[in-house]
Motif scaffolding. Structure first.
Motif: not given
Length: 101
Positions: A35-36, A78-95
């Protein structure tokens, strides 16, 4: 984690006339994957440094909690050349548990 990242964008990333964006990416139900959580805002500064909150402090623990729960986290343009930034975090989930014994 989503709430903390979005709250930081509201408190620290607001610019007049600009919004922030939250994007949650999850796999189909019952599939093991990642999950992102992404929060994009206009200011381009990097992720704030982790701080140590005093025992009576009402703020200052959120990014520490994200750092402990997330398997990966970072800041990217930030995607698409938009001004700014993207802060992201990821966590795995079980099967999905096996139906066979």
């Amino acid at each position: 984690m989503a709430s903390e990242l979005a709250t930081n964008a509201v408190h620290h990333g607001r610019a007049p006339g600009r919004d922030f964006h939250v994007r949650l990416i999850a796999p189909p139900a019952n599939h093991g994957a990642v999950i992102r959580i992404e929060v994009s805002d206009t200011p381009a500064e990097k992720l704030p440094a982790l701080t140590t909150a005093g025992p009576d402090a009402e703020t200052g623990r959120g990014l520490y909690l994200v750092s402990q729960l997330a398997e990966r986290r970072a800041v990217s343009p930030r995607p698409g050349g938009a001004p700014g930034k993207t802060v992201w975090a990821e966590i795995s989930i079980g099967t999905k548990p096996s139906d066979s014994c």
